[in-house]
Write a protein that holds these residues in place. Structure first.
Motif, PDB file in Angstrom:
ATOM      1  N   SER A 130       0.850  -1.194   0.000  1.00 53.79           N
ATOM      2  CA  SER A 130       0.000   0.000   0.000  1.00 53.79           C
ATOM      3  C   SER A 130       0.885   1.243   0.000  1.00 53.79           C
ATOM      4  N   TRP A 131       0.273   2.384  -0.327  1.00 51.83           N
ATOM      5  CA  TRP A 131       0.989   3.647  -0.276  1.00 51.83           C
ATOM      6  C   TRP A 131       1.492   3.922   1.134  1.00 51.83           C
ATOM      7  N   GLN A 132       0.641   3.690   2.123  1.00 49.31           N
ATOM      8  CA  GLN A 132       1.035   3.981   3.498  1.00 49.31           C
ATOM      9  C   GLN A 132       2.221   3.126   3.927  1.00 49.31           C
ATOM     10  N   LYS A 173       5.298   4.606   2.175  1.00 51.47           N
ATOM     11  CA  LYS A 173       5.630   5.903   2.779  1.00 51.47           C
ATOM     12  C   LYS A 173       6.275   5.702   4.150  1.00 51.47           C
ATOM     13  N   GLU A 181      -1.307  12.848  -2.505  1.00 55.21           N
ATOM     14  CA  GLU A 181      -1.003  11.679  -1.675  1.00 55.21           C
ATOM     15  C   GLU A 181      -2.128  10.650  -1.682  1.00 55.21           C
ATOM     16  N   LYS A 182      -3.357  11.082  -1.873  1.00 56.76           N
ATOM     17  CA  LYS A 182      -4.475  10.114  -1.902  1.00 56.76           C
ATOM     18  C   LYS A 182      -4.390   9.187  -3.122  1.00 56.76           C
ATOM     19  N   ASP A 183      -3.624   9.597  -4.149  1.00 58.64           N
ATOM     20  CA  ASP A 183      -3.441   8.753  -5.335  1.00 58.64           C
ATOM     21  C   ASP A 183      -2.283   7.767  -5.156  1.00 58.64           C
ATOM     22  N   GLY A 184      -1.424   8.010  -4.182  1.00 60.40           N
ATOM     23  CA  GLY A 184      -0.349   7.121  -3.760  1.00 60.40           C
ATOM     24  C   GLY A 184       0.347   6.305  -4.826  1.00 60.40           C
ATOM     25  N   LEU A 185       0.188   4.971  -4.751  1.00 60.05           N
ATOM     26  CA  LEU A 185       0.896   4.054  -5.638  1.00 60.05           C
ATOM     27  C   LEU A 185       0.532   4.273  -7.108  1.00 60.05           C
ATOM     28  N   CYS A 199       4.733  10.943  -9.027  1.00 63.65           N
ATOM     29  CA  CYS A 199       5.069  11.023  -7.608  1.00 63.65           C
ATOM     30  C   CYS A 199       6.591  10.941  -7.499  1.00 63.65           C
TER      31      CYS A 199
END
Length: 170
Positions: free
Chosen positions: A88-90, A93, A123-127, A135
């Motif tokens: 996940s993006w989180q 990160k 940031e909500k679009d992340g990966l 990014c």
């Protein structure tokens, strides 16, 4: 006998000076031929995983190491630490932030740092933003022996590059 001891001590100091002229990873100077570097990394508990590649733990995470050589000398001048793809993006990160914290503790504040999304991504679009090349998360530490760069790759992996100054003279 004193002469032999003196010669041994001088030889050790010259080797230590040579190693300090090169960037190192986990105490292994990134110089010389690939086979010697691989042997030294195997002593650090990394296992062969292919040509110029090893696998093992780095700061608690399973990683793949890839060694790169200078085209002009054929000597090792680069080591890439590649983490597994993040789920996940989180997670990515957090991994990036942790890596920056650890590298900053060792090398000081980065000489260059960019953490940005290209409009209209955020940031909500992340990966997805990362996959599309929208990014950009990178930090660079310039040290006397070379550079260390931590960055997020488009495939969702954290990568840390240890580049020796000898390979940067191209």
């Amino acid at each position: 006998m004193k002469r032999i001891v003196l010669i041994v001590i001088l030889a050790l100091f010259s080797l230590a000076g040579y190693a300090q002229d090169h960037i190192s990873f986990q105490g292994v100077p990134l110089c010389g031929n690939v086979d010697d570097c691989i042997r030294a990394l195997r002593k650090q508990k990394f296992k062969p995983a292919g040509p110029s590649q090893l696998r093992g733990k780095y700061r608690g995470d399973e990683v793949t190491l890839t060694l790169g050589t200078s085209p002009s000398t054929g000597e090792v001048c680069l080591l890439v630490v590649a983490y597994p793809r993040a789920a996940s993006w989180q997670a990515l990160k957090n991994q990036y932030d942790t890596s920056l914290m650890m590298l900053s503790a060792e090398y000081g504040q980065p000489s260059l740092k960019k953490e940005a999304f290209d409009y209209p991504y955020s940031e909500k679009d992340g990966l997805r933003a990362l996959e599309y090349g929208k990014c950009h998360f990178t930090a660079v530490w310039t040290v006397p022996a070379g550079e260390i760069t931590a960055s997020m790759a488009q495939d969702g992996r954290l990568q840390v590059f240890f580049s020796d100054k000898s390979g940067m003279k191209q």
